[in-house]
Design an enzyme around this catalytic site. Sequence first.
Site, mmCIF file in Angstrom:
data_model
loop_
_atom_site.group_PDB
_atom_site.id
_atom_site.type_symbol
_atom_site.label_atom_id
_atom_site.label_comp_id
_atom_site.label_asym_id
_atom_site.label_seq_id
_atom_site.Cartn_x
_atom_site.Cartn_y
_atom_site.Cartn_z
ATOM 1 N N ALA A 40 0.831 -1.207 0.000
ATOM 2 C CA ALA A 40 0.000 0.000 0.000
ATOM 3 C C ALA A 40 0.860 1.250 0.000
ATOM 4 O O ALA A 40 0.598 2.204 -0.750
ATOM 5 C CB ALA A 40 -0.937 -0.007 1.203
ATOM 6 N N ASP A 202 -1.721 -9.145 -11.531
ATOM 7 C CA ASP A 202 -0.333 -9.507 -11.808
ATOM 8 C C ASP A 202 0.319 -8.252 -12.358
ATOM 9 O O ASP A 202 0.028 -7.841 -13.479
ATOM 10 C CB ASP A 202 -0.255 -10.655 -12.821
ATOM 11 N N HIS A 203 1.206 -7.631 -11.569
ATOM 12 C CA HIS A 203 1.702 -6.319 -11.981
ATOM 13 C C HIS A 203 2.524 -6.369 -13.264
ATOM 14 O O HIS A 203 2.717 -5.351 -13.917
ATOM 15 C CB HIS A 203 2.484 -5.649 -10.840
ATOM 16 N N HIS A 265 4.095 -14.440 -13.177
ATOM 17 C CA HIS A 265 4.684 -13.403 -14.015
ATOM 18 C C HIS A 265 5.213 -13.937 -15.355
ATOM 19 O O HIS A 265 4.855 -13.440 -16.419
ATOM 20 C CB HIS A 265 5.825 -12.710 -13.273
ATOM 21 N N LYS A 365 17.280 -14.363 -8.494
ATOM 22 C CA LYS A 365 17.696 -13.289 -7.585
ATOM 23 C C LYS A 365 19.210 -13.211 -7.540
ATOM 24 O O LYS A 365 19.908 -14.173 -7.850
ATOM 25 C CB LYS A 365 17.130 -13.532 -6.182
#
Length: 507
Positions: A40, A202-203, A265, A365
Site C-alpha cells: 500500500a 499480476d503487476h 509473471h 535473484k
Amino acid sequence: MDTENPSERFDVKHCLTESQEEWIMQDMTFILFGATGDLAQRKLFPALYNLFLDGKMPVSISIVGLGRYYCSNEFFQSKVEKALRLYSRRAVQTSGLQDFLTKFRYFAFDATDRGSYLNLFELIKNRENELDIPENRLFYLSVAPKLVDVITSNLYANGISQTLGWKRIIVEKPFGSDLKSAQQLNDTLSKAFSEKEIYRIDHYLGKPMVQSFETLVLANPALEALLDHKQISNVQITASETVGVETRADYYDQAGALRDMVQNHLFQLVMMTALHLPGEVTTKENEIKKMEIIESLRPILKDKVYLDVVRGQYESGAILDTPVAGYKEEPGVNDSSMNDTYFAARLYIDNPSWNGIPIYIRTGKRMDKKSTRIVFELKNKVEESNVLQTEEITPNLLTFEISPNESISLRVNMKNPSSNRFYPVYMNHSTNSKDQPEAYELLLFDAMLGNKTFFAHWKEVELSWKWIQPILEAFQEDMLPLYPYPAGSTGPEAANQLLQSNQFNWW
C-alpha cells in the site's frame, strides 16, 4: 460525476469488451484490506495519487483503509502523504493534495471478528450517504492467503458485498502454492464473487510495454514482418533481479523462484508473447486465446524434468563490487534450505504458429543486472549461404525491454570497409520511464472501469498450476539438482547448457 461522454475525460487505449457501457468510470467506494502494509505504501497510494493528478479517478470516491491497529483518520492521512512523498513517480503538488487526502478514512479491523464487519459496513454506508455515492464497491485484498476465505465469506454473510450497484474484488498473489490450494482458494472466492467480479492482479500485466506489445506489432508492419514465425529460431524471456530475499524470508523460503515468479509473471509474459490477434479484439477473445496458448504448452513429465529445467540457489558474491551474502546466510533462511532462487526452462507451444520454436524462460535473484526483457532470435541465414560461410556473423535479435527501462532494439550486422568483415550494431529506441505510468496505476484504473483485459482469468491460473505441478513434485522428491551460482552472475552454468544443446546462447 457526468459519465455521458467519458472519452472527453479518460484516454482509454484498450480493446473493447462485449459491453462498452461497463467501461464508464462511476463513483465508488474503494476498500483496501492491508492499508498499513508495504504494498500500500510503495505502490497503491502513489498509484491512486497519480490517477488523481491525471483526472482518472471519480470525483466522488470513498477510500477506506483497513489495518489491525487503531489510528485516527488524520494520522492515517499523514501516513498516506508520507508514502506519496517517498514513492510517487511525480512530485507531490500542494494544489489538490488535501482534496486527495480527505478521500481517505481509516478503520481498525479484525478479520476474525464479526463485529468488525458490522462496524465496517456502517462506515461504508455512512460515507456513501455523505458523498451521495451509489453502492459500487471495489475490494482490494492485500492480505495473507489464509485470510482470503474468512474475509470474503464475511463480506458476503454480513451484506457488505451484496450491493445494489456493482462489486469487484482484486486479489494479490500468491494465488495458491500448488494446484490443489489454488483450486481451493478459487472455490472460496467463487462463493461470494463471480468470475466476472474477480480481478487477479499480476503487476507484470500492468507494464506499459506488455500492455502495448500487440498494438505495437500491429502499428508497425516492419515489426510484424520480423516476427514472422518462419524467421524466429527461438524466444528468450528473462526476469532477473539484483536483490536477494531481503525481508521476505518467511514467504520466499517456502515459495522459491518457481512459485514466486514463474507460475504467474513469466507465464503471463509467455502468453502475451505468443498472443497474435488480428485487429481490435474483445476481452473475451483475448482470454480464450491466452488459455489456448497455456493449454498448448507441451507437458514436462516428472521423470524427465532434468531435460528441460534448471534450478539454482545463489551463493555469496558481489553486486556492483559490493560483497553480498549467500542465500543460506540471509536472515530468516534455514541454513540447510534447498529452496530455488533461480529457475530456467525450455518450453514448446504445440500449435501451428509456434510448433518447433523453443521458448526459454529464466528468472533469478542476485543476478548481474535487473532486467525484464523478451528477445526474439531470428534464424541465421549464413549457414545457407555459400558467400558468407567463412564469416562469423551473429544472429539478428529483436529485443523488447520491459523494465527497468522500456525500449525496443534490433541488432543487425554491418560490414567494416577496412577489414571487410561484419560486426553487430544496435538500432535502439527507449522511452523516458519517469513519464510512464506505473503498472499499478494502469491496473487500478482498469479495475475501476471494469476492464479485465490485463487481469488473469481463473482458467489461466489453473492451467499454469497444472503444467507446473509435475515440476513441483520433482523438486519435492529431489529428482533435480540444485545448482549453486555466485551472486552477481548470470546464473548456474547448467542453464547455459540448456540452450547450447540446441546450439543457442542466452542473450
